[in-house]
Design an enzyme around this catalytic site. Structure first.
Site, PDB file in Angstrom:
ATOM      1  CB  SER A 104      -8.093   3.714   2.313  1.00 13.47           C
ATOM      2  OG  SER A 104      -7.323   3.208   3.395  1.00 13.47           O
ATOM      3  CB  SER A 106      -8.315   0.699   5.204  1.00 16.27           C
ATOM      4  OG  SER A 106      -9.022   1.876   4.994  1.00 16.27           O
ATOM      5  CE  LYS A 133      -3.941   2.023   2.472  1.00 14.32           C
ATOM      6  NZ  LYS A 133      -4.961   1.805   3.510  1.00 14.32           N
TER       7      LYS A 133
HETATM    8  N1  GLN Z   1     -13.151   4.405   5.940  1.00 13.86           N
HETATM    9  C1  GLN Z   1     -12.474   4.720   7.147  1.00 13.86           C
HETATM   10  C2  GLN Z   1     -11.975   6.148   7.106  1.00 13.86           C
HETATM   11  O1  GLN Z   1     -12.210   6.782   6.155  1.00 13.86           O
HETATM   12  C3  GLN Z   1     -11.340   3.781   7.375  1.00 13.86           C
HETATM   13  C4  GLN Z   1     -10.196   4.015   6.503  1.00 13.86           C
HETATM   14  C5  GLN Z   1      -8.961   3.304   6.930  1.00 13.86           C
HETATM   15  O2  GLN Z   1      -9.025   2.301   7.637  1.00 13.86           O
HETATM   16  N2  GLN Z   1      -7.827   3.819   6.524  1.00 13.86           N
HETATM   17  O3  GLN Z   1     -11.381   6.634   8.006  1.00 13.86           O
END
Ligand code: GLN
Length: 473
Positions: free
Chosen positions: A152, A177, A75
């Site tokens: 994400s 995510s 990532k």
């Molecule tokens: N969707 C959640 C957020 O926007 C989690 C994203 C994540 O785990 N990086 O914060």
């Protein structure tokens, strides 16, 4: 995977030729799906050549390498030495870390080939990988290109589904995510206990929440990568100083006397097709001799989201303060005083969602509001942890759907308000707030789209999750 690694060790598959092939394949995939922000061709080939020498010389080291020749994608918020690492943000364009994150160091030591940096929401701010930084491309769902990968870690999940070569992805989760994109792309995603895996070298979103974990088409692959990257790290003060486990072994452990709680509240207001698939999966678990019982987990389901978004944005607003156009990534013409320069760089180079979160988070932790929001959220967090802990006295794991909907179309996402966007994380935020390990298991298909089930276990019980997940392997 085991078979492949053995063939590489025996030089039956030439590691250099193989790496050339997978880079070519990755480029092709990227044209079609936008899963990579960067393909690290030079690094991958350099690694392959070095390993090739050792294989040819029958170097003793080679025998024990757990990931020899396996492509690992990373990532984009995890630092890889000399490879552009942007966390999906234009503000970090051109930033090439001078060091490897601990997880990268560990993967490389085991012979993994780092193939590139995968697409994500800017700094992890999103659930669909559509909040990409300015100038970045949006990854497309492997089952329908009109739909989102989830986020994400969207690029990581999509690539895990599409890649036909042996591959495992390194993702990151702050509030879901890893599991949510895994669910949307039909792969296994394993978010470990907070502190099980070092975050040294992670471009942080929210320090009290961030975790690095694997995504893979097979459970074995995810377990193998977790086994490689977990453990104490002198460079990372939140890592847990407990011995790591042999997670791949857990797959074949016999299931005996296990009990699972099904979270009643998680089925409220969800797509009926998802409910049906989860119902079938529960039956499968019961047929394997696992006892199930419906339970209520009111506080985490009802207050998880508000708690999470206050904590996560508060921390994000401070994490992002270091991007001032002087230390990392992008810079601009030095004009005006520091505040003017800082404001110019940030206004031009951060996306809309990043700005929204900086404002929200700064507000929530401002003096005058701090007690009402940030401090209160930390108190609710403790209550959430306690409610889970109480459940784990009786149950080995808890179950819910991973996401309340099937992967949505991009045109549908455009119509969602920021609040509706945040609602997507209803089931995934609380395990993250409590630092609990959780696993997405692909359990079925509806309208040719994958459905995922979320399993959450007590702290450091990753092997239990892997054992339970193996029922669906
Ligand atoms: N969707 C959640 C957020 O926007 C989690 C994203 C994540 O785990 N990086 O914060």
């Amino acid at each position: 995977m085991q078979d492949f690694i053995q063939k590489i060790k025996n030089n039956e598959i030439d590691i250099v030729e193989h790496t050339h092939k997978i880079i070519k394949e990755s480029k092709k995939i990227n044209k079609e799906y936008n899963y990579f922000n960067t393909i690290s061709e030079d690094l991958a080939l350099e690694q392959a050549k070095e390993l090739h020498k050792k294989i040819k010389n029958n170097d003793k080291e080679i025998k024990n390498k757990k990931l020899l020749g396996v492509a690992v994608s990373v990532k984009d918020n995890i630092c890889v030495k000399n490879v552009e690492s942007t966390a999906g943000s234009r503000i970090l364009k051109g930033y090439k870390p001078l060091f490897d994150a601990t997880v990268i160091k560990k993967a490389k030591e085991q012979g993994a080939i780092i193939i590139g940096k995968t697409a994500q929401d800017e700094f992890g701010f999103g659930s669909f990988s559509v909040n990409v930084g300015l100038g970045f491309k949006i990854p497309k769902n492997p089952f329908d290109k009109q739909r989102a990968c989830g986020g994400s870690s969207g690029g990581a999940a999509g690539l895990s589904q599409v890649a036909e070569f042996p591959h495992i992805a390194l993702g990151e989760s702050t509030g879901g995510s890893i599991v949510e994109p895994a669910s949307f792309c039909g792969v296994f995603g394993l978010c470990p206990t907070y502190g099980r895996v070092s975050r040294y070298g992670l471009i942080d979103y929210a320090n009290s929440l961030d975790k690095i974990g694997p995504l893979g088409k097979n459970l074995y692959d995810s377990a193998l990568l977790l086994e490689t990257i977990s453990g104490f790290d002198n460079n990372e003060s939140t890592t847990i100083n407990k011995p790591t486990e042999n997670y791949t072994k857990s797959i074949s452990n016999k299931i005996k006397n296990m009990k699972i709680g099904i979270i009643k509240e998680s089925f409220k207001d969800i797509d009926k097709k998802i409910e049906k698939n989860i119902g079938n999966a529960i039956k499968t678990l019961e047929e394997s001799g696992i006892k199930t019982q419906e339970i209520s987990l009111k506080l985490p389901v009802e207050h998880g989201l508000s708690t999470y978004y206050i904590l996560a944005t508060s921390e994000a607003s401070t994490s992002l303060a270091k991007y001032c156009g002087m230390r990392y990534g992008i810079s601009d013409k030095l004009e005006g005083n520091f505040n003017e320069y800082f404001t110019k760089v940030r206004s031009h180079n951060l996306g809309q969602e990043a700005k929204r979160r900086i404002i929200l988070g700064t507000f929530a932790r401002m003096s005058g509001y701090r007690d009402a929001y940030y401090i209160k959220a930390t108190k609710v967090r403790t209550k959430i942890v306690n409610e889970y802990k109480k459940m784990f006295r009786k149950f080995d794991a808890l179950i819910s759907p991973t996401a309340p909907i099937l992967p949505p179309k991009f045109s549908e996402i455009e119509k969602l308000s920021p609040l509706q966007n945040y609602m997507m994380d209803i089931m995934t935020v609380s395990p993250n707030v409590a630092g609990l390990p959780h696993l997405n298991v692909p359990v079925g298909f509806e309208n040719k789209l994958p459905v995922g089930m979320l399993m959450t276990a007590d702290h450091l019980q990753e092997s239990k999750l892997i054992q339970l997940g193996s029922v669906f392997q």
